[in-house]
Design a protein around this motif. Structure first.
Motif, short mmCIF file in Angstrom:
data_model
loop_
_atom_site.label_atom_id
_atom_site.label_comp_id
_atom_site.label_asym_id
_atom_site.label_seq_id
_atom_site.Cartn_x
_atom_site.Cartn_y
_atom_site.Cartn_z
N GLY A 147 -3.19 9.45 -5.51
CA GLY A 147 -3.24 8.66 -4.28
C GLY A 147 -2.74 9.42 -3.06
O GLY A 147 -2.39 8.82 -2.05
N MET A 175 -5.26 1.66 -1.22
CA MET A 175 -4.11 1.38 -0.35
C MET A 175 -3.42 2.64 0.19
O MET A 175 -2.40 2.56 0.86
CB MET A 175 -3.06 0.50 -1.05
N ALA A 176 -3.98 3.82 -0.06
CA ALA A 176 -3.39 5.04 0.48
C ALA A 176 -4.20 5.51 1.68
O ALA A 176 -5.36 5.12 1.84
CB ALA A 176 -3.35 6.11 -0.60
N ASN A 199 -3.31 0.97 -9.65
CA ASN A 199 -2.30 0.17 -8.92
C ASN A 199 -2.68 -1.30 -8.77
O ASN A 199 -1.83 -2.17 -8.80
CB ASN A 199 -2.08 0.75 -7.52
N ASP A 267 -0.44 -5.34 -0.83
CA ASP A 267 0.63 -4.73 -0.02
C ASP A 267 1.95 -4.73 -0.79
O ASP A 267 2.67 -3.74 -0.82
CB ASP A 267 0.81 -5.49 1.30
N THR A 270 1.97 -2.29 -3.72
CA THR A 270 2.15 -0.91 -3.25
C THR A 270 3.60 -0.65 -2.86
O THR A 270 4.16 0.40 -3.21
CB THR A 270 1.20 -0.63 -2.06
N SER A 271 4.22 -1.61 -2.18
CA SER A 271 5.61 -1.36 -1.76
C SER A 271 6.56 -1.33 -2.96
O SER A 271 7.51 -0.55 -2.99
CB SER A 271 6.07 -2.36 -0.69
N LEU A 274 6.13 2.06 -4.44
CA LEU A 274 6.76 3.08 -3.60
C LEU A 274 8.27 3.09 -3.81
O LEU A 274 8.90 4.15 -3.81
CB LEU A 274 6.42 2.85 -2.12
N GLU A 303 -0.23 9.06 3.68
CA GLU A 303 0.57 7.92 3.23
C GLU A 303 0.10 7.64 1.82
O GLU A 303 -1.02 7.17 1.63
CB GLU A 303 0.24 6.68 4.07
N HIS A 304 0.93 7.95 0.84
CA HIS A 304 0.45 7.77 -0.53
C HIS A 304 0.76 6.35 -1.00
O HIS A 304 1.39 5.57 -0.29
CB HIS A 304 1.05 8.85 -1.45
N ASN A 305 0.28 6.03 -2.23
CA ASN A 305 0.42 4.68 -2.75
C ASN A 305 1.25 4.63 -4.03
O ASN A 305 1.20 3.65 -4.76
CB ASN A 305 -0.99 4.09 -3.01
N HIS A 307 0.82 6.01 -6.83
CA HIS A 307 0.04 5.75 -8.04
C HIS A 307 0.74 6.33 -9.27
O HIS A 307 0.74 5.73 -10.33
CB HIS A 307 -1.37 6.31 -7.94
#
Ligand SMILES: *Cc1c(COP(=O)(O)O)cnc(C)c1O
Length: 395
Positions: A147, A175-176, A199, A267, A270-271, A274, A303-305, A307
């Motif tokens: 990602g 999402m990335a 993801n 969202d 993904t957070s 992260l 901006e990676h996700n 993964h």
């Protein structure tokens, strides 16, 4: 709740844990939306849930059109059909990737030309691509590994100069972003995966992201068995007929309704990932300083996700024994990929551009750590302390 990392004092004294490599996360709303699809009695593809997923993806990517497929592999196969890949056409791609990146083009007689990857991101090395272009080259297929975006501005400029298509394998990139743009939205075509190891998931699923509007109509037809059924559904034609070669690439509403629950939480998913990624990154910094491993590198424009969290063990450390020690301690860590250019099919269908030293090196040193929503702080600490013992031989 008892932690998976709790030590079992009753056995041989060795810590007993069971931290799987992956555990698919479900938001809790999947069955709710699946029940709605069930209740509506529309189970085949392209119902209301598919439409919602399309709208979500179109908003997130600004694509001309987005189409759900039953896998990322299917989306890549559609890309090969749309580009009219013919026997002998060459497609530039990394060797360090999943088989589908190559297979989709090989099915049409295409010849994968395997180019080495960058030492930092393990993405296609844009500096080597131009040298691999021949008269037969038709497309470049960058894979956004983990990602993290490939150097797309450079790749797009090379493609434009040589009149090549760019198909982004963004299977891992939902999402990335690269320079603020969604992965999958930059090349003429992009492909997403919603496989349960990714993801955002629906078991098996994917999408084709169509950024060049010239492909929009033919993509719809190819996905619906070569018919214009989509236009018929929209009332644009009064019957649908066989228009071109095609196949069945669309998922059922059962998959789309499941996916809808996940997209609504994309969202948050993904957070959460992260946060897990950042925890590993902090815990592993001292091990990197001691020269035991290298952590992932994320270029500033990406901006990676989150993964995956992957490490490279130091060159003098035996990865197999590290994996064995992690396994004995109940930590589900894995490695990948066997380079495609050295695999039996890769050797017969494709060719390597040069010796691919980076690909060979990282494929023998990379380890992926467990990464899934629900993994606790103490479990991550356990993974890292176990890894430390395995790397130093003090297990
Ligand atoms: C997972 C993956 C695929 C295949 O995705 P499916 O949805 O399982 O077909 C293709 N390319 C890459 C880089 C992947 O990681």
């Amino acid at each position: 709740m008892q932690s998976h990392a709790d030590h079992d004092a009753s056995g041989d004294g060795a810590p007993k844990a069971s931290i799987p490599f992956n555990r698919p996360y479900m938001t809790g709303r999947e069955l709710h939306y699946m029940a709605q699809a069930h209740g509506a009695g529309h189970l085949a593809g392209d119902g209301v849930f598919t439409q919602r997923c399309h709208q979500w993806m179109s908003e997130r990517t600004n694509a001309a059109k987005t189409l759900l497929t039953h896998s990322c592999t299917a989306a890549l196969e559609m890309a090969a059909l749309l580009l009219e890949i013919a026997p002998g056409d060459e497609i530039i791609m990394p060797s360090y990737t999943f088989v589908s990146t190559a297979n989709a083009f090989v099915l049409r007689g295409g010849v994968p030309v395997f180019v080495d990857v960058r030492t930092d991101t393990f993405n296609l090395d844009e500096g080597l691509v131009e040298d691999a272009i021949t008269e037969r080259t038709k497309a470049i297929v960058p894979v956004h590994y983990a990602g993290v975006g490939c150097e797309m501005d450079t790749l797009m400029a090379i493609a434009k100069k040589h009149s090549l298509y760019v198909v982004e394998d963004a299977a891992q990139g939902v999402m990335a972003r690269y320079k603020g743009r969604a992965l999958g939205s930059i090349g003429q075509l992009g492909a997403y995966s919603f496989h349960e190891t990714k993801n955002v998931i629906c078991g098996e699923g994917g999408a084709l992201i169509i950024n060049d509007p010239a492909f929009a109509t033919s993509a719809e037809i190819i996905r619906e068995k070569g018919t214009d059924r989509s236009r018929f559904y929209r009332g644009e034609v009064d019957k649908y007929t066989w228009q071109s070669s095609g196949s069945s690439f669309l998922p059922s509403e059962l998959s789309a309704s499941f996916l809808w629950a996940q997209l609504l939480e994309a969202d948050w998913l993904t957070s959460e990932r992260l946060a897990l990624w950042n925890t590993y990154n902090v815990l592993l910094a001292p091990l990197e300083r001691r020269g035991l491993l290298r952590r992932p590198v994320i270029p500033v424009e990406c901006e990676h996700n989150a993964h995956m969290y992957q490490i490279l063990v130091a060159a003098d450390i035996d990865r197999q024994s590290v994996l064995q020690r992690l396994k004995e301690a109940g930590v589900g860590a894995v490695f990948h990929y066997v380079p495609l250019h050295s695999s039996p099919a890769g050797r017969s269908f494709g060719r390597a551009h040069g010796d691919l030293p980076v690909t060979i090196d990282i494929s023998s040193r990379l380890i992926r750590l467990p990464m899934w929503i629900g993994l606790s702080d103490s479990e991550q600490q356990y993974v890292v302390s176990t890894l430390e013992r395995a790397l130093t031989g003090n297990a």
